[in-house]
Design an enzyme around this catalytic site. Structure first.
Site, PDB file in Angstrom:
ATOM      1  N   LYS A 262      64.724 -78.408 -31.393  1.00 25.83           N
ATOM      2  CA  LYS A 262      65.408 -78.880 -30.340  1.00 25.83           C
ATOM      3  C   LYS A 262      66.337 -80.272 -30.515  1.00 25.83           C
ATOM      4  CE  LYS A 262      62.742 -77.069 -26.489  1.00 25.83           C
ATOM      5  NZ  LYS A 262      62.134 -77.385 -25.425  1.00 25.83           N
TER       6      LYS A 262
ATOM      7  N   ARG B 142      58.600 -72.729 -31.835  1.00 31.57           N
ATOM      8  CA  ARG B 142      59.250 -71.865 -30.634  1.00 31.57           C
ATOM      9  C   ARG B 142      59.775 -70.759 -30.765  1.00 31.57           C
ATOM     10  NH1 ARG B 142      60.726 -77.336 -30.942  1.00 31.57           N
ATOM     11  NH2 ARG B 142      59.753 -78.846 -29.603  1.00 31.57           N
TER      12      ARG B 142
ATOM     13  N   HIS C 289      55.441 -68.592 -25.326  1.00 32.92           N
ATOM     14  CA  HIS C 289      54.682 -69.977 -25.627  1.00 32.92           C
ATOM     15  C   HIS C 289      53.473 -70.156 -25.704  1.00 32.92           C
ATOM     16  CE1 HIS C 289      57.377 -73.529 -26.002  1.00 32.92           C
ATOM     17  NE2 HIS C 289      56.595 -74.356 -25.452  1.00 32.92           N
TER      18      HIS C 289
ATOM     19  N   TYR D  36      46.976 -81.184 -25.101  1.00 38.85           N
ATOM     20  CA  TYR D  36      46.107 -80.308 -25.823  1.00 38.85           C
ATOM     21  C   TYR D  36      44.693 -80.894 -25.970  1.00 38.85           C
ATOM     22  CZ  TYR D  36      50.328 -77.580 -26.712  1.00 38.85           C
ATOM     23  OH  TYR D  36      51.356 -77.003 -26.571  1.00 38.85           O
TER      24      TYR D  36
ATOM     25  N   HIS E 249      57.196 -82.515 -31.616  1.00 39.89           N
ATOM     26  CA  HIS E 249      57.042 -83.447 -30.173  1.00 39.89           C
ATOM     27  C   HIS E 249      57.893 -84.707 -30.567  1.00 39.89           C
ATOM     28  CE1 HIS E 249      53.904 -80.906 -28.221  1.00 39.89           C
ATOM     29  NE2 HIS E 249      55.025 -80.189 -27.981  1.00 39.89           N
TER      30      HIS E 249
ATOM     31  N   ARG F 254      52.274 -71.002 -29.236  1.00 33.43           N
ATOM     32  CA  ARG F 254      52.463 -72.395 -29.662  1.00 33.43           C
ATOM     33  C   ARG F 254      51.255 -73.062 -29.001  1.00 33.43           C
ATOM     34  NH1 ARG F 254      56.473 -75.891 -31.033  1.00 33.43           N
ATOM     35  NH2 ARG F 254      56.953 -77.742 -29.756  1.00 33.43           N
TER      36      ARG F 254
END
Length: 301
Positions: A175, A151, A246, A281, A272, A249
């Protein structure tokens, strides 16, 4: 202690800086989430994101259907909540996404936008032609984004000691302060080595400056600063509708799957929390597989 508004503001900032969404789109997201919060308040539910369960989402959708909202509006409201709770899940603010198994009133979902390899090469070639310290810095940032799928917030937070050029690995804090170690390929190593040892010193002579990517004042480059740089390139290359932070990514993940990487592998690289987040995806690769089938099968006309 953080409150609900903190999480919502972080989410809106993510939409603006990381995903490059317009003011009107972000306002729509904010409105949709506030409508859900108002519904919970009417039910005397003390809003706490990690306490919200599947049935609250279902009851909310049923209520707005009774209120006469159209399928398209209900689908948009749910899509906003799905995006918001996915953000909270990745940030470790919640442990379970309450929207995960809820189907949209319209079976339409917007897939992430992906840059073609040609557009990426066009961008990289243009940035590389800028033979200034800023040009080499920008090239290193874009190379790293596309090579790792990290990110933008993770990119600008990188420190010099996060980079191990010898082993071609990068330590990335994601995150929820989750650390992951990302591999980089030989081209990325060369680009980073060049920037760190030749051009980064032109931004600052201070040895105690540990941030990897710096602005013209020799200070840490912000997410907003990166977004401004990217918008400048988008205008020059007529990629305004394709180029936002983004997208690298999304392109990283899609191109890896095109190349045969496993879904689990891509999930780990992206950081993730749930593989269901990564599965979006696979829908993007379906078209690629169909095209390859028609191109390669001897009976395909």
């Amino acid at each position: 202690m953080r409150n609900l508004n903190n999480e919502l503001e972080d989410f809106l900032e993510h939409l603006r800086v990381e995903r490059g969404l317009s003011h009107n789109t972000i306002t729509a997201y904010k409105h949709d989430i506030h409508c859900f919060v108002l519904f919970l308040n009417k039910k005397s539910f003390k809003v706490n994101w990690d306490k919200i369960k599947h049935d609250y989402i279902s009851k909310y959708l049923f209520q707005i259907m009774k209120d006469g909202l159209s399928d398209s509006t209900r689908a948009r409201r749910l899509a906003s909540l799905k995006t918001f709770f996915s953000f909270l899940l990745e940030a470790n603010i919640i442990n379970i996404d309450p929207t995960e198994d809820i189907k949209s009133p319209r079976n339409i979902s917007k897939l992430p936008e992906v840059m073609s390899e040609d557009d990426i090469n066009k961008l990289f070639d243009f940035v590389f032609s800028n033979k200034t310290k800023e040009g080499y810095r920008d090239f290193a940032m874009l190379e790293l984004l596309y090579a790792t799928g990290m990110r933008v917030s993770e990119l600008v937070d990188l420190k010099l000691n996060d980079i191990d050029l010898n082993s071609q690995r990068i330590r990335c804090m994601g995150k929820g302060s989750k650390e992951r170690i990302l591999p980089i390929h030989e081209n990325s190593k060369i680009v980073l080595d060049n920037y760190i040892h030749k051009y980064r010193p032109e931004f600052t002579k201070l040895r105690n400056e540990k941030n990897l990517f710096l602005n013209r004042l020799g200070k840490k480059l912000s997410r907003q600063g990166f977004w401004f740089i990217l918008k400048t390139y988008a205008v020059k290359l007529n990629l305004k509708n394709k180029l936002y932070p983004h997208v690298f990514r999304h392109s990283f993940a899609t191109h890896l799957l095109h190349g045969g990487a496993s879904l689990r592998h891509v999930q780990v690289l992206l950081g993730h929390a749930s593989i269901t987040t990564t599965q979006i995806y696979t829908h993007l690769t379906d078209d690629h597989l169909r095209d390859e089938f028609h191109r390669a099968h001897p009976r395909s006309s």
